[in-house]
Design a protein around this motif. Structure first.
Motif, mmCIF file in Angstrom:
data_model
loop_
_atom_site.group_PDB
_atom_site.id
_atom_site.type_symbol
_atom_site.label_atom_id
_atom_site.label_comp_id
_atom_site.label_asym_id
_atom_site.label_seq_id
_atom_site.Cartn_x
_atom_site.Cartn_y
_atom_site.Cartn_z
ATOM 1 N N SER A 39 -10.958 32.978 26.262
ATOM 2 C CA SER A 39 -11.216 33.998 25.260
ATOM 3 C C SER A 39 -9.940 34.433 24.580
ATOM 4 C CB SER A 39 -11.914 35.203 25.896
ATOM 5 O OG SER A 39 -11.070 35.811 26.855
ATOM 6 N N ALA A 40 -8.827 34.416 25.334
ATOM 7 C CA ALA A 40 -7.546 34.780 24.737
ATOM 8 C C ALA A 40 -7.120 33.729 23.725
ATOM 9 C CB ALA A 40 -6.483 34.927 25.826
ATOM 10 N N VAL A 41 -7.365 32.452 24.055
ATOM 11 C CA VAL A 41 -6.993 31.367 23.163
ATOM 12 C C VAL A 41 -7.721 31.495 21.835
ATOM 13 C CG1 VAL A 41 -7.266 28.886 22.801
ATOM 14 C CG2 VAL A 41 -6.276 29.723 24.922
ATOM 15 N N SER A 42 -8.985 31.926 21.857
ATOM 16 C CA SER A 42 -9.784 31.987 20.648
ATOM 17 C C SER A 42 -9.275 33.030 19.665
ATOM 18 C CB SER A 42 -11.250 32.282 21.014
ATOM 19 O OG SER A 42 -11.370 33.584 21.583
ATOM 20 N N LEU A 43 -8.359 33.887 20.092
ATOM 21 C CA LEU A 43 -7.798 34.886 19.192
ATOM 22 C C LEU A 43 -6.898 34.256 18.144
ATOM 23 C CD1 LEU A 43 -6.844 37.678 21.755
ATOM 24 C CD2 LEU A 43 -8.831 37.622 20.247
ATOM 25 N N PHE A 44 -6.412 33.031 18.350
ATOM 26 C CA PHE A 44 -5.467 32.386 17.447
ATOM 27 C C PHE A 44 -6.128 31.213 16.727
ATOM 28 C CE2 PHE A 44 -2.928 34.077 21.014
ATOM 29 C CZ PHE A 44 -2.173 35.002 20.311
ATOM 30 N N PRO A 45 -5.695 30.953 15.480
ATOM 31 C CA PRO A 45 -6.186 29.765 14.778
ATOM 32 C C PRO A 45 -5.828 28.496 15.551
ATOM 33 C CG PRO A 45 -5.012 31.238 13.280
ATOM 34 C CD PRO A 45 -4.767 31.751 14.669
ATOM 35 N N VAL A 46 -6.565 27.444 15.284
ATOM 36 C CA VAL A 46 -6.356 26.171 15.983
ATOM 37 C C VAL A 46 -5.904 25.112 14.989
ATOM 38 C CG1 VAL A 46 -7.462 24.309 17.282
ATOM 39 C CG2 VAL A 46 -8.045 26.705 17.776
ATOM 40 N N VAL A 47 -4.848 24.388 15.347
ATOM 41 C CA VAL A 47 -4.411 23.209 14.599
ATOM 42 C C VAL A 47 -4.950 21.991 15.338
ATOM 43 C CG1 VAL A 47 -2.445 21.825 13.876
ATOM 44 C CG2 VAL A 47 -2.350 24.317 13.684
ATOM 45 N N SER A 48 -5.841 21.244 14.702
ATOM 46 C CA SER A 48 -6.538 20.159 15.394
ATOM 47 C C SER A 48 -5.967 18.776 15.085
ATOM 48 C CB SER A 48 -8.027 20.182 15.033
ATOM 49 O OG SER A 48 -8.205 20.067 13.632
ATOM 50 N N ASP A 49 -5.203 18.658 14.001
ATOM 51 C CA ASP A 49 -4.649 17.346 13.675
ATOM 52 C C ASP A 49 -3.491 17.525 12.702
ATOM 53 O OD1 ASP A 49 -4.300 14.639 13.736
ATOM 54 O OD2 ASP A 49 -5.969 14.171 12.379
ATOM 55 N N ALA A 50 -2.568 16.564 12.692
ATOM 56 C CA ALA A 50 -1.459 16.538 11.737
ATOM 57 C C ALA A 50 -1.106 15.080 11.497
ATOM 58 C CB ALA A 50 -0.257 17.302 12.291
ATOM 59 N N ARG A 51 -0.919 14.702 10.244
ATOM 60 C CA ARG A 51 -0.686 13.290 9.938
ATOM 61 C C ARG A 51 0.158 13.154 8.677
ATOM 62 N NH1 ARG A 51 -5.493 15.219 9.215
ATOM 63 N NH2 ARG A 51 -6.593 15.058 7.214
ATOM 64 N N LEU A 52 0.657 11.949 8.475
ATOM 65 C CA LEU A 52 1.532 11.642 7.351
ATOM 66 C C LEU A 52 0.900 10.572 6.471
ATOM 67 C CD1 LEU A 52 4.748 11.468 9.514
ATOM 68 C CD2 LEU A 52 4.402 13.140 7.675
ATOM 69 N N ALA A 53 1.203 10.645 5.175
ATOM 70 C CA ALA A 53 0.749 9.624 4.238
ATOM 71 C C ALA A 53 1.843 9.422 3.202
ATOM 72 C CB ALA A 53 -0.552 10.045 3.567
ATOM 73 N N GLY A 54 1.875 8.235 2.593
ATOM 74 C CA GLY A 54 2.853 7.994 1.547
ATOM 75 C C GLY A 54 3.891 6.971 1.930
ATOM 76 N N GLY A 96 0.550 12.206 21.710
ATOM 77 C CA GLY A 96 1.552 11.416 21.003
ATOM 78 C C GLY A 96 1.772 11.813 19.567
ATOM 79 N N ALA A 97 1.079 12.858 19.096
ATOM 80 C CA ALA A 97 1.247 13.289 17.709
ATOM 81 C C ALA A 97 2.698 13.667 17.447
ATOM 82 C CB ALA A 97 0.327 14.474 17.413
ATOM 83 N N GLY A 98 3.251 13.156 16.379
ATOM 84 C CA GLY A 98 4.608 13.507 15.975
ATOM 85 C C GLY A 98 5.688 12.582 16.493
ATOM 86 N N THR A 99 5.367 11.696 17.409
ATOM 87 C CA THR A 99 6.405 10.845 17.997
ATOM 88 C C THR A 99 6.825 9.708 17.067
ATOM 89 O OG1 THR A 99 4.694 9.549 19.119
ATOM 90 C CG2 THR A 99 5.706 11.352 20.359
ATOM 91 N N SER A 100 5.994 9.376 16.104
ATOM 92 C CA SER A 100 6.357 8.344 15.128
ATOM 93 C C SER A 100 6.197 8.921 13.733
ATOM 94 C CB SER A 100 5.482 7.100 15.297
ATOM 95 O OG SER A 100 4.115 7.427 15.131
ATOM 96 N N GLY A 101 6.870 8.310 12.773
ATOM 97 C CA GLY A 101 6.862 8.851 11.427
ATOM 98 C C GLY A 101 6.314 7.886 10.400
ATOM 99 N N GLY A 103 7.211 7.025 5.934
ATOM 100 C CA GLY A 103 7.858 7.396 4.693
ATOM 101 C C GLY A 103 9.151 8.166 4.906
ATOM 102 N N LEU A 104 9.212 9.368 4.358
ATOM 103 C CA LEU A 104 10.420 10.186 4.434
ATOM 104 C C LEU A 104 10.582 10.881 5.776
ATOM 105 C CD1 LEU A 104 10.085 11.827 0.915
ATOM 106 C CD2 LEU A 104 11.828 10.173 1.603
ATOM 107 N N VAL A 105 9.536 10.890 6.592
ATOM 108 C CA VAL A 105 9.538 11.649 7.848
ATOM 109 C C VAL A 105 9.705 10.707 9.030
ATOM 110 C CG1 VAL A 105 8.250 13.243 9.321
ATOM 111 C CG2 VAL A 105 8.099 13.438 6.828
ATOM 112 N N LYS A 106 10.726 10.967 9.837
ATOM 113 C CA LYS A 106 11.015 10.150 11.012
ATOM 114 C C LYS A 106 10.078 10.503 12.163
ATOM 115 C CE LYS A 106 15.325 10.014 11.947
ATOM 116 N NZ LYS A 106 16.669 10.432 12.427
ATOM 117 N N ALA A 107 9.853 11.797 12.364
ATOM 118 C CA ALA A 107 8.999 12.300 13.449
ATOM 119 C C ALA A 107 8.806 13.784 13.201
ATOM 120 C CB ALA A 107 9.636 12.051 14.820
ATOM 121 N N PHE A 108 7.920 14.420 13.967
ATOM 122 C CA PHE A 108 7.797 15.876 13.884
ATOM 123 C C PHE A 108 7.465 16.447 15.254
ATOM 124 C CE2 PHE A 108 3.505 14.311 12.863
ATOM 125 C CZ PHE A 108 2.689 15.133 13.634
#
Length: 431
Positions: A39-54, A96-101, A103-108
C-alpha cells in the motif's frame, strides 16, 4: 494480445476493489488495518519501461509511466551525461534495463536520489543537446510517456548549452590569493555563526539514495548499515553534551562527495568522520576487520587504492558535476592548509585504532591512507572508517548486531573524547 491484456486489467481492478472492501470492513469493525509495504508503494507513480530509439545523430529516450508527472532535464560535461529529475517513483523496469545503449546514449541508470525525488542518468557517447522534452497523454491503450529527444552537437555547442556553473571553460582563471579567496567564499554556503561554541563533529554515513555502496550476498546494503551506525554514534556523542554533532545525511538520501566536504567546512567542523563498510570482489580472497583511512596522494597499498577509486566514483552514480577541480594556485594554498590538518587526522586515526581494538575486530593492517575525495577538506581533520567487510560472514554478523554496534559506538565516542582532550592540551602548551 489486447484482449488478454484487458482481461488481466479487469481482474486486477476486481482484486483491488475486493481489497478495498475488506479494508473498509475492518475499519467499520473498529480495527484499522496496518499499512502494508504494497500500500505504501502505491502512493508513488510507477515507471514500467524505458527504451531508446534512433541513431548516432538523433536519439529518443522514452519512459512509460502510469500517470503524468513533472520533470527537469539538464546536461553535464566530462563525462557527457543527461540527467532527468522526477518526483519519487517506483521503478519496475525489465531486468537489465539501461545496461546497453543505442545511438547517442551509451547506457542509463536510475534510482531514488532523496525522499520525494528520483533520477535517471543517461551516459552519452559524446556531446549532445536536448532538442525537446515532453510528456504524452495516455492514448490508444498506451500509457503516459516521458519523451526526451537528443541531437548530436560539437563540444562548443554542448558547453554553451550547460548552466553557467556547470561549464568547464567558465571556471575562473585564478591568478592571485585574493581571487582564490573570493572564489572559495562564493562557493561556500552562507553560514550563520552559532552561539553554541562547542566543537563540531560531522558524521558522514557513506552512500545513500541511488548509491547503495557495497552489498552483502544476503542483501544487506552498505548505505543502511552505516547510517544505522552513524545515528547511534550521534546519539551517544550528543548524550555527553560536549560536542555539537552534524550529520551529512539522516535518511536514505544521495549526497555528492563535494557537498559532504562543504558541509564540514561550512560548519567549521573540528572533526569529520566518514563511515563505510567494505567488500572484496568475488574471487579476490577474504579480508576482515575494521580499517581507518586518512588522506594521502599515494595509497598505502593496492587495497587502499582500490577502495579509494571505488568510493570516489559515487558522484558519477548520482550524475553530479565532476569538473570543478582546483587550479594550480588553489592547489598550493590547499596543500599549505592540509599540512597541519593531516597531523591532526593521523593523530585521531591512531587514537581511534587504540580505542576500537577493545570493542571490534580490526584489520591486520588497520591504519591506511589513500586519495579519498571525501577527506579533502584542507582545514578539517578527517578520517574514513571502514567498519568491516560485508563480504566476510563474521564481519557481516557483527555489522547487523545491535550489541556489537553499541560496543563499537562507545569506543568511537571515547576516541573523540581522547582526541579533543589531547588537542586542547597541545594548543595550550607553550612552544
Amino acid at each position: 494480445m489486447p484482449g488478454s491484456a484487458n482481461h488481466k486489467f479487469v481482474l486486477g481492478a476486481l482484486v483491488a476493489c475486493a481489497a478495498a472492501l475488506l479494508c473498509l470492513g475492518a475499519a467499520a469493525a473498529g480495527s484499522a488495518p496496518a499499512e502494508s509495504p504494497a500500500s505504501a508503494v502505491s502512493l508513488f507513480p510507477v515507471v514500467s519501461d524505458a527504451r531508446l530509439a534512433g541513431d548516432a545523430k538523433q536519439t529518443r529516450f522514452i519512459v512509460d509511466l502510469d500517470s503524468k508527472l513533472q520533470h527537469r532535464v539538464f546536461t553535464l560535461a566530462d563525462p557527457y551525461r543527461v540527467v532527468v529529475d522526477i518526483p519519487q517513483v517506483i521503478f519496475r523496469l525489465p531486468a537489465g534495463a539501461g545496461t546497453s545503449g543505442r545511438g547517442l546514449v551509451k547506457a542509463f541508470r536510475y534510482g531514488l536520489v532523496m525522499p520525494g525525488g528520483s533520477r535517471i542518468v543517461l551516459e552519452l557517447n559524446g556531446p549532445a543537446k536536448i532538442e525537446s522534452t515532453y510528456v504524452l497523454d495516455a492514448a490508444n491503450g498506451q500509457p503516459p510517456r516521458l519523451v526526451i529527444e537528443l541531437a548530436a552537437v560539437d563540444r562548443t555547442a554542448f558547453v554553451q548549452s550547460l548552466d553557467a556553473e556547470s561549464r568547464p571553460e567558465l571556471r575562473p582563471a585564478v591568478g592571485s590569493v585574493d581571487a582564490v579567496a573570493s572564489v572559495t567564499a562564493a562557493a561556500r554556503p552562507a553560514v550563520v555563526t552559532p552561539l553554541d561554541s562547542r566543537p563540531v563533529v560531522v558524521l558522514d554515513p557513506g552512500h545513500g539514495g541511488i548509491d547503495n555502496g557495497t552489498q552483502a550476498a544476503s542483501g544487506e546494503a552498505e548505505k543502511t548499515l552505516v547510517l544505522d551506525f552513524a545515528l547511534a554514534l550521534r546519539d551517544r556523542i550528543e548524550k555527553a553534551g560536549k560536542y555539537r554533532v552534524v550529520m551529512t545525511r539522516t535518511d536514505d538520501t544521495f549526497i555528492p562527495l563535494g557537498e559532504r566536504v562543504r558541509i564540514a567546512r561550512a560548519q567549521s567542523a573540528a572533526l569529520f568522520v566518514s563511515i563505510h563498510a567494505d567488500a572484496l570482489p568475488r574471487g579476490e580472497g577474504d579480508a576482515q576487520g575494521a580499517t581507518i583511512y586518512t588522506l594521502s596522494d599515494r595509497a598505502s597499498d593496492a587495497e587502499a587504492e582500490r577502495l579509494a577509486e571505488s568510493e570516489n566514483k559515487a558522484d558519477a552514480i548520482g550524475g553530479v558535476n565532476l569538473t570543478e577541480e582546483p587550479t594550480d594556485v588553489a592547489d598550493i594554498l590547499i596543500d599549505l592548509a592540509q599540512r597541519e590538518t593531516k597531523g591532526f587526522s593521523n593523530r585521531f586515526a591512531r587514537i581511534l585504532m587504540t580505542e576500537m581494538k577493545s570493542a571490534a575486530r580490526m584489520h591486520k593492517h588497520p591504519l591506511k591512507s589513500a586519495g579519498f575525495k571525501v577527506l579533502k577538506a584542507p582545514d578539517v581533520p578527517s578520517v574514513l572508517l571502514e567498519l568491516g567487510y560485508v563480504s566476510n560472514k563474521g564481519d557481516l554478523k557483527q555489522l547487523v548486531s545491535e550489541n556489537w554496534r553499541t560496543r563499537t559506538v562507545g569506543s568511537v565516542a571515547q576516541a573523540v573524547d581522547a582526541f579533543f582532550a589531547k588537542r586542547v592540551v597541545s594548543v595550550g602548551a607553550p612552544d
